[in-house]
Write an enzyme that holds these catalytic residues in place. Sequence first.
Site: not given
Length: 350
Positions: A40, A83, A85, A122, A140
Amino acid sequence: MKPLNWKEDFRGALTGWYRAEKRDLPWRRTRNPYHIWISEVMLQQTRVDTVIPYYARFTERFSDMKELAYAPEEELMKMWEGLGYYSRARNLQSAVREAYETYGEVPADPEKFGKLKGVGPYTEGAVMSIAYGIPAPAVDGNVMRVLSRVLLIDEDIAKPKTRRIFEEAVMELIDKDDPSSFNQGLMELGAVVCTPRRPKCLLCPVRELCGAYHEGREEELPVKSKKKKQQSFPHIVIAVHDGEGRWLMEQRPEDGLLAGMWQFPTAETADPEEAVRIVSERHGLTVGPIDEAVRFRHVFTHRIWEVTAYTASVPDGGTPEGRSGWFRPEELDTLTLPNPTKKVRSALGI
DNA sequence: AACTCGTGGAT
DNA sequence: TATCCAAGAGT
């Protein structure tokens, strides 16, 4: 007016469709709450196809909470490299360590789980419902798009407060016998059928229950205000090598964009001469003549770098100062490099 | 609330 | 090329 059994029809059609048609994804083959948590976090603002190989490597190397909790940060970042972030990775490790030391497991309690670093509304709902079958909303972008169409909600989904409206709608509709299939069904529907443009209504299991379909408004919803476009910044890279095939690398600050990642010496200026002065001063050396190597544009979500990279040499590398060092090409693989730096490296053929 | 924080794919 | 946007969270 909706028929009295509309909710039951909707949740039945949605969960039935999901159970029959769901894509076979790696994180749908496990019931390990920790692995589901990892998936997630990786999936935040990131496409499924991009995440798959990262998820495989990550869950193999950090197979349980203890492995990740006490892993060296450089190794963690190396596994996350590319990836994006990157604070997600640091927050995940911090949160896994906290959970491991406090509960010894992923807490099956939304209140406790939601307090962990990097776990927002979320992720809290997603992990609690998927891993533990707890009826909690996981709203989301997909869910807001699907429900805005089904329920004809025309609130601006770009506004933060709008999410609450959809959380309340989910709690009205959710299948309490299978919250996992309900939440994942909404997301799956948004991903493969109820797409942002040209939704495939003829394939939709809840078409006859959808307000937008009945009114022919599926292309009008959701309402989403536009964000302003990014600003461009000049970005000069001076890739400095010594006489022994080593390259000077510097580490970015611990905070902000690409925090803690390594790059060739860089100056935020459009003037090459100024860039040479800045880099020479910063690293305590005298950079000689520069040769242009490559130009490209690197686009972030909120800004654009107009990159011009030059090479230059120094007779003797000398002692690195501060957060910097000299590296042979094969040693560069041990550093965590952001994509712009990889582009420069590739152009230099090293 | 508005801004920050990456990357790559689709149109 | 330009724009959107994809299983968001922190500040």
